[in-house]
Design an enzyme around this catalytic site. Sequence first.
Site: not given
Ligand code: TAP
Length: 481
Positions: A181, A255, A289, A386
């Site tokens: 997804k 991650e 991240c 963050e």
């Molecule tokens: P999230 O809001 O956590 O979303 C990540 C993914 O999870 C998206 O596809 C999101 O869908 C989905 N999601 C949201 N709520 C969910 C739930 N309750 N159950 C299952 N899936 C769910 O994070 P984001 O804002 O997109 O990304 C930013 C974060 O990712 C930052 O904190 C960053 O540090 C972290 N990140 C970490 C890494 C590594 S390698 N550690 C790499 C990249 C990013 P939708 O987008 O459709 O809401």
Amino acid sequence: MRFEYSPAPESRAIVTLRDSYGLFIGGSFVPGSSVFKTISPASEEVLAEVTHAGPEDVDRAVAAARQAYERTWSAMPGRERGKYLFRIARLIQERSRELAVLETIDNGKPIRESRDVDVPLAAAHFFYHAGWADKLGYAGFGPSPRPLGVVGQVIPWNFPLLMLAWKVAPALACGNTVVLKPAETTPLTALLFAEICQQADLPPGVVNIVTGDGATGQALVAHPGIDKIAFTGSTEVGKEIARACAVSGKRLTLELGGKAANVVFDDAPVDQAVEGIVNGIFFNQGHVCCAGSRLLVQESVYDEVLAALRRRMGTLRLGDPLDKNTDVGAINSRAQLDKISELVSSGEAEGASRWSAPCPLPDRGFWFAPTVFTEVSQAHRIAREEIFGPVLSVLTFRTPAEAVEKANNTPYGLSAGVWTEKGSLILWMASRLRAGVVWANTFNRFDPSSPFGGYKESGFGREGGRHGLEAYLDVTGSADV
Ligand code: TAP
């Protein structure tokens, strides 16, 4: 001297956007329960209509993945699986310009970065794991490690294609099938990747892509037909997923977020360190991240480093992400822009001193100027939370021990940077920093052969390298893990 650059826009002509995209299930694009729109964050223009996968669509995708796992993929010899992965890697290379332009349009990141970082690294992950597919018996997990089964993968919006590659390539190399997804705001390169799977003649059902929002992710995580969940995203959602998987027996790797320290000692070459600081926090608008979002500078060189940093930030070009001269692109969504603005306001309210690069912001789209905060204390929210945007918080230290204490004073532990001439100090620091990756005299370097992952609230499990394979193999009972 200030250089003026003429516009150098990359053409969009190479990308053929469809009006609407279905879900990729069982090797075909199929309709789902409802649709949503994906927009360009740089212009707010609607790019396409994308299908929202409901629980019944997720169910179909998991069934297709299970069938492909049992009938084809898990039984296929590794050398045959490897051929498919090599084919996918070469197709990513062949279609690299198309993928880079599409990524930039959908995500807002500069074309220079999608072209030179995201897409080449995505291809490299497939090449690297293609090489492992027939050598898993020599990876140190026993003579014939088994795949896990059907893997559910949920990825964020900051590196849409690259995060897909980090997840899909090792899973497939190890003999698993996947349901992935992508994030709601950046589904388009995953859907183009689905076309690449068709072009590579990948057996139907080995890769399934279900677009949607958090609810789609939740349905995937909760599905009883999934053997393992691999999640990249925020710590908040990661904790929710850990709770959901706790009683299910599903394997899990997370991650999550970070608040990395980039530590500059007084013997570091200042210009080189400043390039590393800029790359650490302004690369990909700080939507990284492992971004070096906390700068720790040794007190004796504080004035010199800050002056050089502000000078360099003044030369960053913000604007059209498709322009090849652009350094800082658009913020990925209004929601993310609001989050950054709120945290920046809290920094000002708590007494830190803000300086933003004097660059004009376009009228349409979501933008935030590169910003640095000084007079930051460890208690400030901007030093603890963050921000996931182009905002740097600067703290100082006097001794290496103080640097370590401050660097580790965070619930996260994903990455860190050290800038010094002394090799012994690098090793001393690296052995004390509680971070999955420590870069020395560089920052934000990635390689598929190098494991990446976090400590503490940055998650668990590793992606990349031999360690990353372990997350997709049943290694229980193996004596030499
Ligand atoms: P999230 O809001 O956590 O979303 C990540 C993914 O999870 C998206 O596809 C999101 O869908 C989905 N999601 C949201 N709520 C969910 C739930 N309750 N159950 C299952 N899936 C769910 O994070 P984001 O804002 O997109 O990304 C930013 C974060 O990712 C930052 O904190 C960053 O540090 C972290 N990140 C970490 C890494 C590594 S390698 N550690 C790499 C990249 C990013 P939708 O987008 O459709 O809401």
